[in-house]
Write a protein that holds these residues in place. Structure first.
Motif, short mmCIF file in Angstrom:
data_model
loop_
_atom_site.label_atom_id
_atom_site.label_comp_id
_atom_site.label_asym_id
_atom_site.label_seq_id
_atom_site.Cartn_x
_atom_site.Cartn_y
_atom_site.Cartn_z
N TYR A 11 -4.01 -35.37 -38.49
CA TYR A 11 -4.89 -35.55 -39.65
C TYR A 11 -4.07 -35.96 -40.87
O TYR A 11 -4.42 -36.90 -41.59
N GLY B 160 -9.48 -32.99 -34.44
CA GLY B 160 -9.43 -32.11 -33.28
C GLY B 160 -10.46 -32.50 -32.23
O GLY B 160 -10.16 -32.53 -31.02
N ALA C 63 -3.52 -31.13 -34.31
CA ALA C 63 -4.64 -31.79 -34.98
C ALA C 63 -4.36 -31.95 -36.47
O ALA C 63 -4.64 -33.00 -37.06
#
Length: 276
Positions: A176, A154, A172
């Protein structure tokens, strides 16, 4: 057919298989993504591919070391091998020449490919491009030094965008998850270990080779890019004789996302122009 839109077609390129996207008809445009953690061709170009595909055949590979392309054991990640992969990909698709778009790291690769094999590139677009000397920014150092966590992803994404309202925790988390697929982080860490200024330097195309480029070239850069400084595109514009430069205000490193419609129109018009 996979439900994951990042997984497209597969084709044999040299000793391994490449994941790529292929949409539209007409003269070929090849898109080369950047080097953010968890990046894929689809993540980088998902808003661009359908618009350019209205006019061109658009192909976008995951370069070796990224995305869903195979990672050969012991592969040496460097500009020579990435140029070789790009050429093998074009050969596999029987594309003797393309219009080429490179974003960030992909810009350095597109620049190197054009300089070394000018007969394979008709026109060139470089977006927030690496490829000339510059002092690595703290933001690029952090991108290449990424260690996996939702929080780190993020924070990294906030350095990419001028308009942070484009970002979300869901985005995010998705990026990830992409960055922790088996083998992804290992390959990524092997590409850009500290100290990282050397990897900026390793992506430089010699100035005399850049000056020799005769292709019509368009540089595109966000004025507020914190990852790759605007000075890189200014320098490229000075070096490439048949070049033009478009700078977007209120824009970070994500030109193709933050100013998508304007970028796609610029690219379309540039590629449809007749060579003078």
């Amino acid at each position: 057919m996979s439900e994951n839109p990042e997984i497209g077609k597969r084709i044999r390129t040299g000793t391994f298989e490449t994941n790529y996207h292929d949409q539209g008809e007409g003269s070929p445009v090849m898109l080369i993504h950047g080097s953010g953690p968890g990046v894929t061709a689809w993540a980088n170009w998902r808003l661009v591919i359908p618009k350019l595909a209205e006019h061109f055949r658009v192909v976008a590979p995951d370069m070796v070391g990224f995305g869903y392309t195979e990672r050969p054991e012991g592969w040496d990640y460097n500009m020579d091998s990435w140029v070789r992969h790009a050429l093998d990909f074009m050969d596999a698709l029987e594309l003797p020449q393309v219009d080429l778009v490179g974003n960030s790291y992909g810009g350095a690769l597109a620049l190197a490919l054009t300089a070394r094999h000018p007969e394979r590139v008709r026109r060139l677009i470089l977006m927030g491009s690496v490829g000339v000397p510059f002092q690595i920014t703290p933001e690029l150092d952090a991108v290449w030094g990424y260690t996996p966590s939702v929080e780190n992803m993020g924070e990294m994404m906030r350095t990419f965008a001028y308009d942070t309202s484009l970002l979300s925790e869901e985005l995010a988390r998705m990026r990830y998850e992409a960055s922790i697929r088996p083998g992804v982080q290992e390959a990524y860490a092997a590409m850009f270990p500290a100290p990282r200024q050397r990897w900026v330097d390793a992506m430089v195309t010699p100035e005399e080779q850049i000056r020799a480029i005769r292709q019509h070239t368009l540089m595109v850069h966000g004025r507020d890019d914190r990852v790759i400084p605007l000075e890189t595109s200014l320098k490229l514009h000075q070096l490439i004789e048949r070049s033009q430069l478009h700078v977007f205000g209120q824009c970070g490193h994500w030109t193709q996302i933050e100013h998508n419609a304007r970028f796609c129109k610029l690219a379309t018009d540039f590629f449809l122009e007749r060579d003078a």
